[in-house]
Design an enzyme around this catalytic site. Sequence first.
Site, short mmCIF file in Angstrom:
data_model
loop_
_atom_site.label_atom_id
_atom_site.label_comp_id
_atom_site.label_asym_id
_atom_site.label_seq_id
_atom_site.Cartn_x
_atom_site.Cartn_y
_atom_site.Cartn_z
N LEU A 114 8.04 -12.11 -52.82
CA LEU A 114 9.19 -11.07 -52.70
C LEU A 114 8.81 -9.48 -52.98
CD1 LEU A 114 11.27 -12.92 -55.08
CD2 LEU A 114 11.57 -13.00 -52.71
N PRO A 115 7.86 -9.19 -52.18
CA PRO A 115 7.62 -7.54 -52.12
C PRO A 115 8.59 -6.69 -52.22
CG PRO A 115 7.20 -8.41 -49.93
CD PRO A 115 7.64 -9.64 -50.68
N HIS A 116 8.53 -5.62 -52.84
CA HIS A 116 9.49 -4.65 -52.76
C HIS A 116 8.99 -3.39 -52.89
CE1 HIS A 116 8.96 -6.73 -56.67
NE2 HIS A 116 8.91 -5.63 -57.46
N ALA A 117 9.59 -2.38 -52.32
CA ALA A 117 9.06 -0.99 -52.25
C ALA A 117 10.29 0.15 -52.55
CB ALA A 117 8.56 -0.68 -50.78
#
Length: 172
Positions: free
Chosen positions: A82-85
């Site tokens: 669940l990468p987030h930016a």
Amino acid sequence: MGDDRTTRTEDDSPERSGSVLEHLSESTVLLEVSGADRDGVLRRLAELGAHTGRAYDADSTVAAALAREEEGSTGVGNGVALPHAKSAGAERPMVAFARSTEGVEWNALDGEPVHLVFLISLPEERSGDEHLGILAELSEALADGSCRQALLDAGSAAEVLTVLEDALDRSS
């Protein structure tokens, strides 16, 4: 390697309840990403956001996601990342999904390859509660093994959205 992007639909913002489904659309779904590493998957998902107009700068989205990975892996286990930016390159919130049958090395908490990746990208000024709400919804839906399996088995981008909608309805 062919173009594994789904066909862009006219309806880029489906009217569905739940913040995940407000920001995920058929045009931000990659049904099969093969031969890619973590950085390559992040790049392809950020480019989908740029293609849909939800992000105007894929480079800054990728840079923000990689900076977050340096703080600790977003590979949460069970084949999920669940990468987030939080990025100035994000025009509006976006969730993009990629599936990898072969698996991607992500330095996941359980040491296993990742097969399901959800990139969450938000403008920096909107990264508070909305960011946490999207993460919570996805985490709850993906905790269910049947949801993860259904995403692995989905034959179309529309089916991915339906699987998530059903999983979110069950968890609410």
